[in-house]
Scaffold this active site. Structure first.
Site, PDB file in Angstrom:
ATOM      1  N   GLU A 117       0.867  -1.334   0.173  1.00  0.00           N
ATOM      2  CA  GLU A 117      -0.099   0.010   0.145  1.00  0.00           C
ATOM      3  C   GLU A 117       0.850   1.287  -0.003  1.00  0.00           C
ATOM      4  OE1 GLU A 117      -2.844  -0.148  -0.536  1.00  0.00           O
ATOM      5  OE2 GLU A 117      -3.822  -1.988   0.119  1.00  0.00           O
ATOM      6  N   ASP A 257      -4.573 -10.077  -8.206  1.00  0.00           N
ATOM      7  CA  ASP A 257      -4.952  -9.262  -9.423  1.00  0.00           C
ATOM      8  C   ASP A 257      -3.652  -8.339  -9.888  1.00  0.00           C
ATOM      9  OD1 ASP A 257      -4.866  -7.720  -6.896  1.00  0.00           O
ATOM     10  OD2 ASP A 257      -6.798  -6.630  -7.258  1.00  0.00           O
ATOM     11  N   GLU A 350     -18.646  -7.218  -3.436  1.00  0.00           N
ATOM     12  CA  GLU A 350     -17.165  -7.859  -3.094  1.00  0.00           C
ATOM     13  C   GLU A 350     -17.400  -9.178  -3.545  1.00  0.00           C
ATOM     14  OE1 GLU A 350     -15.315  -5.341  -3.177  1.00  0.00           O
ATOM     15  OE2 GLU A 350     -14.143  -5.700  -0.998  1.00  0.00           O
ATOM     16  N   GLU A 371     -12.359  -0.642 -10.027  1.00  0.00           N
ATOM     17  CA  GLU A 371     -12.165  -1.349 -11.138  1.00  0.00           C
ATOM     18  C   GLU A 371     -12.983  -1.476 -12.434  1.00  0.00           C
ATOM     19  OE1 GLU A 371     -11.790  -2.034  -8.003  1.00  0.00           O
ATOM     20  OE2 GLU A 371      -9.583  -2.434  -7.566  1.00  0.00           O
ATOM     21  N   THR A 461      -1.376   0.872 -10.686  1.00  0.00           N
ATOM     22  CA  THR A 461      -2.334   0.114 -10.152  1.00  0.00           C
ATOM     23  C   THR A 461      -3.272   1.131  -9.178  1.00  0.00           C
ATOM     24  OG1 THR A 461      -3.349  -1.907  -9.286  1.00  0.00           O
ATOM     25  CG2 THR A 461      -1.543  -0.822  -8.027  1.00  0.00           C
TER      26      THR A 461
HETATM   27  C1  DMJ Z   1      -6.509  -0.343  -5.489  1.00  0.00           C
HETATM   28  O1  DMJ Z   1      -6.050   0.097  -4.338  1.00  0.00           O
HETATM   29  C2  DMJ Z   1      -5.456  -0.762  -6.488  1.00  0.00           C
HETATM   30  O2  DMJ Z   1      -6.202  -0.707  -7.595  1.00  0.00           O
HETATM   31  C3  DMJ Z   1      -5.229  -2.121  -5.941  1.00  0.00           C
HETATM   32  O3  DMJ Z   1      -4.265  -2.807  -6.839  1.00  0.00           O
HETATM   33  C4  DMJ Z   1      -6.471  -2.966  -5.745  1.00  0.00           C
HETATM   34  N1  DMJ Z   1      -7.648  -2.393  -5.683  1.00  0.00           N
HETATM   35  C5  DMJ Z   1      -7.652  -1.170  -4.801  1.00  0.00           C
HETATM   36  C6  DMJ Z   1      -9.104  -0.641  -5.152  1.00  0.00           C
HETATM   37  O4  DMJ Z   1     -10.023  -1.606  -5.283  1.00  0.00           O
END
Ligand code: DMJ
Length: 610
Positions: A117, A257, A350, A371, A461
C-alpha cells in the site's frame, strides 16, 4: 496548514489546464443514450463529485490520511502522512501542494506500514507528482521545484528495502519505517503484495540511477514465478521464508490481481521483454484455467479444480488489462457480465456467487472500488462503443443516489439495501472518479494529459500517471545501465547452464533474494540479474530458463486433471473450466502501439485474433 487547499488530482487538474479546449465537441450523436451534450454534463457532474469529496477531505480530515464522509471527520488509516492529499497531488494549487509536501512530509517515523500500500499509494504519488513538477512538457513545471518529492521518494524507497531481505526475495508484507522489519512480523504475504512493486521501484531506480530498487522488485517477481505451479498458476499467499504457498487458490482477483497487471505494465513502461514473456505465460494459463467465458473462477493452483465459483469485484480490472494486451473480444464479454451485476444491485458486491447467482455471504459491501470504471474507460477508448458511456452514466447515477453523503462519498456496506458506512478510501478520488471523468472526457474531448500529453502514460495500479519518458523507457535495456557487461563467455556459460541443468535456472532456483555479498546497494554481484539484458539470445538463453509452452503443459496436465475438475451447476449457469484455450499475445506489442495511436483519433479495432 488548514488554509492550504490543493485540489483535484493530477488528471482532474487537466480540466483547468486544458479548459481552453473544453468547448470542442464532436458534433454527432454518440449514442442513443448519451449525447455529446450529456457527455459534457456528465463530465462536469463527475468534476463536482470530485470537489464535493475532496473539499470534504480538506475541510474535515486533512492532514489525516482519510475522510470520514458521513460524520465529517478524519482518520489515520495508513501511515499518518496526509495520504489523500499525497495521493491526489495535485491541481490548481499544484505549486503550493508540492511545497507543503516537500516541507512537511517525512518518513522518519516509528510506524509499521504495508509495503504494497505504501508503494502504490505514497511512493507512486510522489513519483508521479515529481514528473509533473519537473517537466516543461506537461505545462505544469514549477520553476522553484528542486527534486523535493524525488528525494522523499528515495528516502521512502530505502526505508522499504529491508522488507526484501528474505530467502525467497519476496518481501515481507510490512516494514517499520524507522527500524526495518519487526522481529515478529508475519512471513506470509500475498502475491499481489509481493508482485506489484515493479513500476514504482523501477521508476525510482531510473530516476536516481540506483539499480537496487528495480533489482529487488524484479527479484520478487522472479521469486513468485519460480514457485508457480506446473499449470503456470500462482496462489494467493506465500511464506516468504520457506517459499511455500499457504493459500493455493489461483484467480485474477483478490490477493493476486495486480501481479498480472504489473507484468504487462512493467513491459509497457520499461520495455523490458522479460516482463512481457512472464505476462504471456501467466496470461495464457489464466485464460486456460480460470476463464469460464465470460466469468472467471478461482481454482486450486496445482489441480485446476474449481474452489470458488465467484466473481469478486477486484476482478473487474481484468477487461481493462486485456485491452492493453490486445485481447478485446473476451474483455467485451466479461465486462458485459460484470456490468450486469452492477445493474442488478446498483453496485458490485465484493463477492457474487456464480453457482447461486446471488451475493456471496459476507461479501455484500461496495467500498467505492474503481475497477469496473477502469475497464469501462479502457473499453470505450478501444472500441468507442457508446454502450460504455451508458454504463458510466449508470455508475454515476448509483454513486450520486446511494453513496453520496454529507462530506464525501460513503462505502456501501450492503449492496442489496444500499446501507452507507462512514468511510471513504482514498482510491475513490484517485481512481474511481478519475476513470469516470476520463471516460466522459474521451467522448467530448479529449482534453487531458493522458490522451494529449507529450508522452505515452502508464497508469499505476493506483491510478498514478507514470510517463514513458526516454529516461524511464529505455529504448533497449543495455548492460551499462546495470554497471555490467555481457561478454561472450558469460553468454556461453548461461546457455550451457540451461542446457545441462534446466532446474538450476533463474526462475527455478530458490535462493536468496539478494545477490551474494550484497547488502542492498552492492551493484557488482548481479551476474544472474543481467542475463536478461544480453542481446541476441533466445528467451531461454536470455532469461536462463527452459521454455515449455503452456499448450504442452496443458496437454500433460489436462490428462492428469480430468478427474479433478469440478463442475458447479445452477439454474442460471454452468461453471466448467474451459479446455483448449490457446492464447497467444505475439502481436501484443504491435497492437499496443496501435492502441496508443488510436487515442490520437481513430478507434483501434484490429486487435490480434486468438
Ligand atoms: C486499489 O487500491 C488498487 O487498484 C489495488 O491494486 C487493488 N484495488 C484497489 C481498489 O479497489
Amino acid at each position: 496548514m488548514q488554509s492550504l487547499k490543493p485540489s483535484v488530482p493530477i488528471l482532474l487538474s487537466l480540466f483547468l489546464l486544458f479548459s481552453a479546449y473544453s468547448d470542442i465537441f464532436l458534433h454527432k450523436t454518440l449514442a442513443d443514450g448519451v449525447t455529446p451534450e450529456e457527455a459534457k454534463q456528465l463530465r462536469d457532474e463527475v468534476r463536482e463529485m470530485f470537489y464535493h469529496a475532496f473539499n470534504g477531505y480538506m475541510d474535515h480530515a486533512f492532514p489525516l490520511d482519510e475522510l470520514r464522509p458521513h460524520s465529517c471527520g478524519g482518520e489515520d488509516s495508513l501511515g499518518g502522512y496526509a495520504l489523500t492529499l499525497l495521493y491526489l497531488v495535485i491541481g490548481t494549487r499544484f505549486a503550493t501542494s508540492v511545497e507543503w509536501i516537500g516541507k512537511n512530509l517525512q518518513f522518519d517515523i516509528n510506524k509499521t506500514v504495508s509495503v504494497f500500500e505504501t508503494t502504490i499509494r505514497v511512493l507512486g504519488g510522489l513519483l508521479s507528482a515529481h514528473f509533473i513538477a519537473s517537466d516543461y512538457a506537461t505545462g505544469m513545471r514549477i520553476p522553484t521545484y528542486d527534486n523535493q518529492l524525488l528525494n522523499l521518494a528515495e528516502d521512502l524507497g530505502r526505508r522499504l528495502l529491508p522488507a526484501f531481505d528474505t530467502p525467497s526475495g519476496i518481501p515481507f508484507g510490512s516494514v517499520n519505517l524507522m527500524h526495518g522489519v519487526d522481529e515478529h512480523e508475519s512471513k506470509i504475504t500475498s502475491t499481489a503484495g509481493g508482485g506489484t512493486l515493479t513500476l514504482e521501484f523501477g521508476v525510482l531506480s531510473r530516476l536516481t540511477n540506483n539499480p537496487i530498487f528495480e533489482q529487488v522488485t524484479k527479484n520478487a517477481v522472479r521469486g513468485l514465478w519460480a514457485r508457480r505451479s506446473k499449470l503456470n498458476l500462482v496462489g494467493a499467499h506465500i511464506n516468504v521464508f520457506t517459499g511455500e504457498w499457504t493459500q493455493k487458490d489461483a484467480g485474477i482477483g483478490t490477493s493476486i490481481d495486480s501481479f498480472y497487471e504489473y507484468l504487462l505494465k512493467a513491459y509497457l513502461l520499461f520495455g523490458d521483454e522479460e516482463y512481457l514473456y512472464l505476462f504471456q505465460e501467466a496470461y495464457a494459463a489464466a485464460m486456460h484455467y480460470l476463464y469460464n467465458d465470460p466469468w472467471y473462477v478461482e481454482v486450486n493452483m496445482d489441480s485446476a479444480a474449481v474452489v470458488w465459483p465467484l466473481f469478486n469485484s477486484l476482478q473487474a480490472f481484468w477487461p481493462g488489462l486485456q485491452v492493453l494486451a490486445g485481447d478485446i473480444d473476451p474483455a467485451i464479454r466479461t465486462h458485459t457480465a460484470f456490468f450486469s451485476v452492477w445493474k442488478r444491485y446498483g453496485f458490485t458486491p465484493e463477492g457474487f456467487n456464480l453457482a447461486t447467482f446471488n451475493v456471496q455471504h459476507g461479501q455484500r459491501s461496495y467500498p467505492l472500488r474503481p475497477e469496473l470504471m477502469e475497464s469501462t474507460y479502457w473499453l470505450y477508448k478501444a472500441t468507442r462503443d457508446p454502450k460504455y458511456l451508458d454504463a458510466g452514466r449508470d455508475m454515476v447515477a448509483s454513486l450520486q443516489h446511494s453513496a453520496r453523503c454529507p462530506c464525501g462519498y460513503c462505502h456501501i456496506s450492503d449492496v442489496e439495501f444500499h446501507k452507507q458506512e462512514d468511510h471513504m478510501e482514498s482510491f475513490f478520488l484517485a481512481e474511481t472518479v478519475k476513470y469516470l471523468w476520463l471516460l466522459f472526457d474521451l467522448a467530448v474531448g479529449p482534453d487531458n494529459l493522458v490522451d494529449n500529453g507529450p508522452y505515452k502514460y502508464i497508469f499505476s495500479t493506483e491510478g498514478h500517471l507514470l510517463p514513458a519518458t526516454p529516461e524511464i523507457s529505455l529504448v533497449q535495456e543495455h548492460c551499462s545501465y546495470f554497471g555490467a557487461c555481457c561478454n561472450t563467455s558469460n553468454i556461453r556459460q548461461d546457455a550451457s547452464d540451461v542446457a545441462t541443468n534446466p532446474q538450476d535456472n533463474l526462475y527455478g532456483r530458490v535462493g536468496t533474494g539478494f545477490p551474494s555479498n550484497s547488502r542492498f546497494s552492492d551493484s557488482t554481484a548481479i551476474s544472474g540479474l543481467i542475463k536478461g539484458v544480453c542481446p541476441g539470445l533466445t528467451h531461454g538463453q536470455k532469461f536462463g530458463i527452459t521454455y515449455v509452452s503452456p499448450s504442452h503443459r496443458a496437454h500433460e496436465d489436462d490428462s492428469r486433471n480430468q478427474g479433478d475438475l469440478t463442475t458447479a451447476e445452477s439454474h442460471s449457469m454452468m461453471v466448467v473450466p474451459k479446455q483448449n484455450s490457446d492464447y497467444s499475445l505475439s502481436e501484443t506489442k504491435n497492437y499496443h502501439e496501435n492502441l496508443v495511436k488510436s487515442s490520437e483519433g481513430e478507434p483501434a479495432t484490429d486487435a490480434p485474433q486468438k
